[in-house]
Design a protein around this motif. Structure first.
Motif, PDB file in Angstrom:
ATOM      1  N   GLN A   1       0.836  -1.191   0.000  1.00  0.00           N
ATOM      2  CA  GLN A   1       0.000   0.000   0.000  1.00  0.00           C
ATOM      3  C   GLN A   1       0.879   1.252   0.000  1.00  0.00           C
ATOM      4  O   GLN A   1       1.818   1.374   0.783  1.00  0.00           O
ATOM      5  CB  GLN A   1      -0.904  -0.029   1.228  1.00  0.00           C
ATOM      6  N   GLY A   2       0.566   2.172  -0.919  1.00  0.00           N
ATOM      7  CA  GLY A   2       1.297   3.433  -0.982  1.00  0.00           C
ATOM      8  C   GLY A   2       2.509   3.422  -1.873  1.00  0.00           C
ATOM      9  O   GLY A   2       3.108   4.469  -2.126  1.00  0.00           O
ATOM     10  N   GLN A   3       2.881   2.250  -2.377  1.00  0.00           N
ATOM     11  CA  GLN A   3       4.056   2.157  -3.231  1.00  0.00           C
ATOM     12  C   GLN A   3       3.656   2.021  -4.701  1.00  0.00           C
ATOM     13  O   GLN A   3       2.547   1.603  -5.028  1.00  0.00           O
ATOM     14  CB  GLN A   3       4.937   0.979  -2.814  1.00  0.00           C
ATOM     15  N   LYS A   4       4.579   2.360  -5.575  1.00  0.00           N
ATOM     16  CA  LYS A   4       4.363   2.235  -7.007  1.00  0.00           C
ATOM     17  C   LYS A   4       4.777   0.835  -7.463  1.00  0.00           C
ATOM     18  O   LYS A   4       5.636   0.210  -6.864  1.00  0.00           O
ATOM     19  CB  LYS A   4       5.156   3.295  -7.767  1.00  0.00           C
ATOM     20  N   SER A   5       4.135   0.380  -8.523  1.00  0.00           N
ATOM     21  CA  SER A   5       4.487  -0.917  -9.080  1.00  0.00           C
ATOM     22  C   SER A   5       4.715  -0.764 -10.576  1.00  0.00           C
ATOM     23  O   SER A   5       3.920  -0.105 -11.260  1.00  0.00           O
ATOM     24  CB  SER A   5       3.372  -1.936  -8.818  1.00  0.00           C
ATOM     25  N   SER A   6       5.765  -1.353 -11.062  1.00  0.00           N
ATOM     26  CA  SER A   6       6.087  -1.253 -12.494  1.00  0.00           C
ATOM     27  C   SER A   6       5.439  -2.374 -13.297  1.00  0.00           C
ATOM     28  O   SER A   6       5.606  -2.434 -14.516  1.00  0.00           O
ATOM     29  CB  SER A   6       7.609  -1.294 -12.697  1.00  0.00           C
ATOM     30  N   SER A   7       4.707  -3.266 -12.614  1.00  0.00           N
ATOM     31  CA  SER A   7       4.150  -4.427 -13.299  1.00  0.00           C
ATOM     32  C   SER A   7       2.715  -4.701 -12.891  1.00  0.00           C
ATOM     33  O   SER A   7       2.262  -4.298 -11.813  1.00  0.00           O
ATOM     34  CB  SER A   7       4.991  -5.677 -12.996  1.00  0.00           C
ATOM     35  N   LEU A   8       2.007  -5.375 -13.770  1.00  0.00           N
ATOM     36  CA  LEU A   8       0.750  -6.033 -13.452  1.00  0.00           C
ATOM     37  C   LEU A   8       1.056  -7.521 -13.359  1.00  0.00           C
ATOM     38  O   LEU A   8       2.021  -8.006 -13.966  1.00  0.00           O
ATOM     39  CB  LEU A   8      -0.303  -5.793 -14.540  1.00  0.00           C
ATOM     40  N   TYR A   9       0.229  -8.247 -12.617  1.00  0.00           N
ATOM     41  CA  TYR A   9       0.480  -9.667 -12.421  1.00  0.00           C
ATOM     42  C   TYR A   9      -0.805 -10.480 -12.595  1.00  0.00           C
ATOM     43  O   TYR A   9      -1.884 -10.041 -12.197  1.00  0.00           O
ATOM     44  CB  TYR A   9       1.007  -9.941 -11.005  1.00  0.00           C
ATOM     45  N   THR A  10      -0.661 -11.657 -13.154  1.00  0.00           N
ATOM     46  CA  THR A  10      -1.717 -12.666 -13.098  1.00  0.00           C
ATOM     47  C   THR A  10      -1.210 -13.800 -12.227  1.00  0.00           C
ATOM     48  O   THR A  10      -0.074 -14.262 -12.400  1.00  0.00           O
ATOM     49  CB  THR A  10      -2.067 -13.206 -14.501  1.00  0.00           C
TER      50      THR A  10
END
Length: 244
Positions: free
Chosen positions: A48-57
């Protein structure tokens, strides 16, 4: 080095729960996937609150989505199963408004955030699938709010167990009348707005009434129709859904 699962060999894609892909969609999917990520049980997939460079399945394993309140209390938003998409919120908005934590060893297919725009430009049908997934997540959250507001404690737990049971059966995880259930009573409590003590009492009562049993990290469905009626749910099947 562990071999990455080719989309052609995806163990989920052939399940009747998921909409079949066309040859062109599958070819794009193979280019869209960047790799895989392993998260051990208890590890954070998204914070929570952090950025993510990916989407995941989720290829295998289970997790919980949760929000940490300023008071330090945790609200579980939903449970995560194989085939679910994770990280769409942070992938589009840039910052996650919730955390996702693995409750079992979990294997994720990874899709770089910057490739999402290629999906919208080059694969409108796949882009529609992404929109459908977001709409279904919104629908589920609405159903959860209705459950917290209108179902009593026993009905809430019955609803959650039926939902989990149906989803895992739909992806072929039923074995001898039971499905994996790695979630703690605390997870159920945090999802349904109940104390752990109250949750335990209801689970014991459901077992004594011959409806459902949780033991050995497995959920055994003893009387699916009766538990569904108790949960105020129709005897519907899981909706067929796209998989990214």
């Amino acid at each position: 080095m562990t071999k990455v699962t080719d989309c052609l060999d995806c163990p989920l894609r052939s399940r009747p729960l998921f909409v079949p892909m066309t040859e062109s969609e599958l070819a794009f999917q193979r280019r869209f996937k960047a790799g895989e990520r392993f998260i051990p049980a208890g590890g954070d997939i998204i914070l929570q609150g952090q950025k993510s460079s990916s989407l995941y399945t989720v290829l295998s394993g289970m997790a919980v989505r949760s929000v940490m309140l300023e008071s330090g209390q945790r609200q579980v938003i939903s449970f995560v199963f194989p085939g679910d998409l994770i990280g769409l919120q942070s992938g589009i908005m840039g910052e996650a408004q919730h955390s996702v934590t693995a409750v079992t060893d979990t294997l994720l297919c990874t899709f770089p955030r910057e490739r999402v725009w290629k999906l919208f430009r080059n694969q409108p049908a796949r882009a529609y699938d992404l929109t459908w997934i977001a709409a279904m997540e919104e629908h589920f959250l609405g159903e959860t709010v209705a459950t917290l507001g209108q179902r009593d404690a026993t009905q809430r737990i019955a609803w959650a167990l039926v939902r989990i049971w149906r989803r895992l059966v739909a992806i072929g995880m039923n074995d001898g009348g039971s499905v994996p259930f790695p979630f703690r009573q605390q997870d159920l409590s945090d999802a349904l707005g109940l104390s752990v003590v109250h949750t335990n009492r209801v689970i014991v009562a459901l077992r004594n009434d011959g409806l459902a049993r949780i033991a050995g990290r497995r959920l055994e469905m003893l009387d699916h129709p009766r538990l569904s009626r108790l949960a105020l749910m129709d005897m519907e099947k899981e909706d067929v859904r796209p998989i990214l």
